[in-house]
Design an enzyme around this catalytic site. Sequence first.
Site, PDB file in Angstrom:
ATOM      1  N   PHE A   1      -0.393   8.357  -8.368  1.00 24.29           N
ATOM      2  CA  PHE A   1      -0.705   6.966  -8.420  1.00 24.29           C
ATOM      3  C   PHE A   1      -2.294   6.876  -7.971  1.00 24.29           C
ATOM      4  O   PHE A   1      -3.083   6.327  -8.911  1.00 24.29           O
ATOM      5  CB  PHE A   1       0.028   6.204  -7.634  1.00 24.29           C
ATOM      6  CG  PHE A   1      -0.175   4.710  -7.575  1.00 24.29           C
ATOM      7  CD1 PHE A   1       0.056   3.888  -8.688  1.00 24.29           C
ATOM      8  CD2 PHE A   1      -1.059   4.265  -6.452  1.00 24.29           C
ATOM      9  CE1 PHE A   1      -0.610   2.531  -8.674  1.00 24.29           C
ATOM     10  CE2 PHE A   1      -1.656   2.979  -6.525  1.00 24.29           C
ATOM     11  CZ  PHE A   1      -1.084   1.983  -7.616  1.00 24.29           C
ATOM     12  N   ASN A   2      -2.597   7.402  -6.766  1.00 30.88           N
ATOM     13  CA  ASN A   2      -3.969   6.913  -6.274  1.00 30.88           C
ATOM     14  C   ASN A   2      -5.059   7.734  -7.293  1.00 30.88           C
ATOM     15  O   ASN A   2      -6.211   7.048  -7.327  1.00 30.88           O
ATOM     16  CB  ASN A   2      -4.159   7.586  -5.042  1.00 30.88           C
ATOM     17  CG  ASN A   2      -3.517   6.660  -3.773  1.00 30.88           C
ATOM     18  OD1 ASN A   2      -3.143   5.612  -4.100  1.00 30.88           O
ATOM     19  ND2 ASN A   2      -3.089   7.383  -2.723  1.00 30.88           N
TER      20      ASN A   2
ATOM     21  N   THR B   1      -6.088   6.675   1.794  1.00 29.95           N
ATOM     22  CA  THR B   1      -4.878   6.557   1.374  1.00 29.95           C
ATOM     23  C   THR B   1      -4.583   5.538   0.210  1.00 29.95           C
ATOM     24  O   THR B   1      -3.508   5.177  -0.131  1.00 29.95           O
ATOM     25  CB  THR B   1      -3.739   6.203   2.654  1.00 29.95           C
ATOM     26  OG1 THR B   1      -4.099   4.903   3.193  1.00 29.95           O
ATOM     27  CG2 THR B   1      -3.786   7.170   3.548  1.00 29.95           C
TER      28      THR B   1
ATOM     29  N   ASP C   1       1.373   2.707   3.363  1.00 28.61           N
ATOM     30  CA  ASP C   1       0.111   2.635   4.121  1.00 28.61           C
ATOM     31  C   ASP C   1       0.265   2.207   5.480  1.00 28.61           C
ATOM     32  O   ASP C   1      -0.400   2.162   6.426  1.00 28.61           O
ATOM     33  CB  ASP C   1      -1.110   1.823   3.260  1.00 28.61           C
ATOM     34  CG  ASP C   1      -1.292   2.463   2.008  1.00 28.61           C
ATOM     35  OD1 ASP C   1      -2.554   3.002   1.820  1.00 28.61           O
ATOM     36  OD2 ASP C   1      -0.607   2.195   1.189  1.00 28.61           O
TER      37      ASP C   1
ATOM     38  N   HIS D   1       4.333   9.012   1.793  1.00 26.10           N
ATOM     39  CA  HIS D   1       3.323   9.464   1.447  1.00 26.10           C
ATOM     40  C   HIS D   1       1.888   9.630   2.331  1.00 26.10           C
ATOM     41  O   HIS D   1       1.286  10.426   2.725  1.00 26.10           O
ATOM     42  CB  HIS D   1       2.697   8.925   0.026  1.00 26.10           C
ATOM     43  CG  HIS D   1       3.845   8.838  -1.221  1.00 26.10           C
ATOM     44  ND1 HIS D   1       4.124  10.182  -1.832  1.00 26.10           N
ATOM     45  CD2 HIS D   1       4.496   7.669  -1.610  1.00 26.10           C
ATOM     46  CE1 HIS D   1       5.077   9.637  -2.681  1.00 26.10           C
ATOM     47  NE2 HIS D   1       5.235   8.259  -2.674  1.00 26.10           N
ATOM     48  N   ASP D   2       1.517   8.212   2.697  1.00 24.19           N
ATOM     49  CA  ASP D   2       0.427   7.925   3.443  1.00 24.19           C
ATOM     50  C   ASP D   2       0.483   8.428   5.096  1.00 24.19           C
ATOM     51  O   ASP D   2      -0.188   9.058   5.408  1.00 24.19           O
ATOM     52  CB  ASP D   2       0.029   6.729   3.237  1.00 24.19           C
ATOM     53  CG  ASP D   2      -0.387   6.303   1.982  1.00 24.19           C
ATOM     54  OD1 ASP D   2      -0.507   7.193   0.956  1.00 24.19           O
ATOM     55  OD2 ASP D   2      -0.633   5.055   1.729  1.00 24.19           O
TER      56      ASP D   2
ATOM     57  N   ASN E   1      -2.231  -0.639  -4.488  1.00 18.00           N
ATOM     58  CA  ASN E   1      -0.927  -0.988  -4.665  1.00 18.00           C
ATOM     59  C   ASN E   1      -0.978  -2.458  -4.924  1.00 18.00           C
ATOM     60  O   ASN E   1       0.132  -3.007  -5.549  1.00 18.00           O
ATOM     61  CB  ASN E   1      -0.182  -0.920  -3.361  1.00 18.00           C
ATOM     62  CG  ASN E   1       0.135   0.859  -3.231  1.00 18.00           C
ATOM     63  OD1 ASN E   1       0.415   1.409  -3.861  1.00 18.00           O
ATOM     64  ND2 ASN E   1      -0.043   1.089  -1.918  1.00 18.00           N
TER      65      ASN E   1
ATOM     66  N   ASP F   1      -4.752   0.853   0.815  1.00 17.42           N
ATOM     67  CA  ASP F   1      -4.286  -0.478  -0.138  1.00 17.42           C
ATOM     68  C   ASP F   1      -3.084  -0.556   0.290  1.00 17.42           C
ATOM     69  O   ASP F   1      -2.055  -0.648  -0.527  1.00 17.42           O
ATOM     70  CB  ASP F   1      -4.633   0.201  -1.461  1.00 17.42           C
ATOM     71  CG  ASP F   1      -3.638   1.422  -2.015  1.00 17.42           C
ATOM     72  OD1 ASP F   1      -3.084   2.099  -0.814  1.00 17.42           O
ATOM     73  OD2 ASP F   1      -2.984   1.664  -2.953  1.00 17.42           O
TER      74      ASP F   1
HETATM   75  C1  BDR Z   1       0.106   6.793  -3.387  1.00 19.93           C
HETATM   76  O1  BDR Z   1       0.399   5.670  -4.034  1.00 19.93           O
HETATM   77  C2  BDR Z   1       0.618   4.514  -3.586  1.00 19.93           C
HETATM   78  O2  BDR Z   1       1.582   3.845  -4.153  1.00 19.93           O
HETATM   79  C3  BDR Z   1       0.887   4.877  -2.266  1.00 19.93           C
HETATM   80  O3  BDR Z   1       0.638   3.875  -1.034  1.00 19.93           O
HETATM   81  C4  BDR Z   1       0.382   6.059  -1.900  1.00 19.93           C
HETATM   82  O4  BDR Z   1      -0.693   6.063  -1.291  1.00 19.93           O
HETATM   83  C5  BDR Z   1       1.728   7.600  -3.517  1.00 19.93           C
HETATM   84  O5  BDR Z   1       1.275   8.110  -4.785  1.00 19.93           O
HETATM   85 CA    CA Z   2      -1.618   4.092  -0.303  1.00 17.82          CA
END
Ligand code: BDR
Ligand code: CA
Length: 306
Positions: free
Chosen positions: A169-170, A123, A14, A239-240, A38, A9
């Site tokens: 978040f994801n 991701t 990403d 993160h990703d 996102n 996303d």
């Molecule tokens: C995840 O949430 C998204 O905002 C980032 O791309 C990452 O995959 C982090 O919590």
């Molecule tokens: Ca992501």
Amino acid sequence: MRKVVWDMDPGIDDALALILALKSPEVQVLGIATVAGNAPVEITSANARRVLECLNAGSIPVAMGAANPLNHPLEDALSYHGPDGLGNCGLPSPLTTLYPAKAWDFLARSVSDAPGEVTLVATGPLTNVAYAFELHPELPEFLAGLVLMGGAYSLTPYGKGNQTPFAEFNIWQDPEAAHIVFDSGADIFAVGLDVSMDPAACLNSQHLEQIKTRRTPAAHLVAQLVEYEVKYHGCCRMHDPLALATLLDASLLDFTSARVEVAKGNDWDRGVTRTLSSGSAQLIHVASAVDGSRFLKLFLSRILEE
Ligand code: BDR
Ligand code: CA
């Protein structure tokens, strides 16, 4: 070289992960599926192609997926990633067209063409992956593995929430999809906030200056993405890219086996990923530590290469 299909996303991190993959000989990206997360799915679909085209990889197919989580309206993160989802990086609109199939069918086709050989990287919210597993029940078994960025597991002091005080978040975005995926039987490696919020694994303004010295299209784009994060968020969380890095050098992260329960619904605990000491939930591999400086070194060396 590992064959990878990727559900994403983009999203600044990403995009950083995708650039890292395109610069890494250990993985071959067969195709990309895009999901709302996102940003709305039209934007994440455009962004995947904007990045691919910038890196001369426009021949990699991009299939658009779900516009909304299974049971909730989308709550995007454009306020974090910028109005275009990529930190206003100025990349042109894509020239390439979308792959003419839905993301979940594209994922299934890519995996079934080479059973046992393809690793799925996810991701973003797990909506497309859940649809793919529901519509093609043989899929989890056909995968070489599933590496995902998602969750917060209280395994380190950083393993708390970022969307809520408790949820990542994801997973928060589509907990019903995460529930399906975590119970699918796939061999899952989950990289969560426990490692991605470790300050040792973040890019800072000194790293940015280093990236700016290189004038390749990849380094230039990375510099713009990182600059936005450093300017508005103080540092650039990876993160990703960390999830992808498990496929580049498995020794960068430690994993522990855990049974994980995902809280569904819309209560205070929506999207919480709890580890259980017993029960029938399947065991997944959860990242519990990262060698941050070695990870950043790897990232920078790949990005700064000619
Ligand atoms: C995840 O949430 C998204 O905002 C980032 O791309 C990452 O995959 C982090 O919590
Ligand atoms: Ca992501």
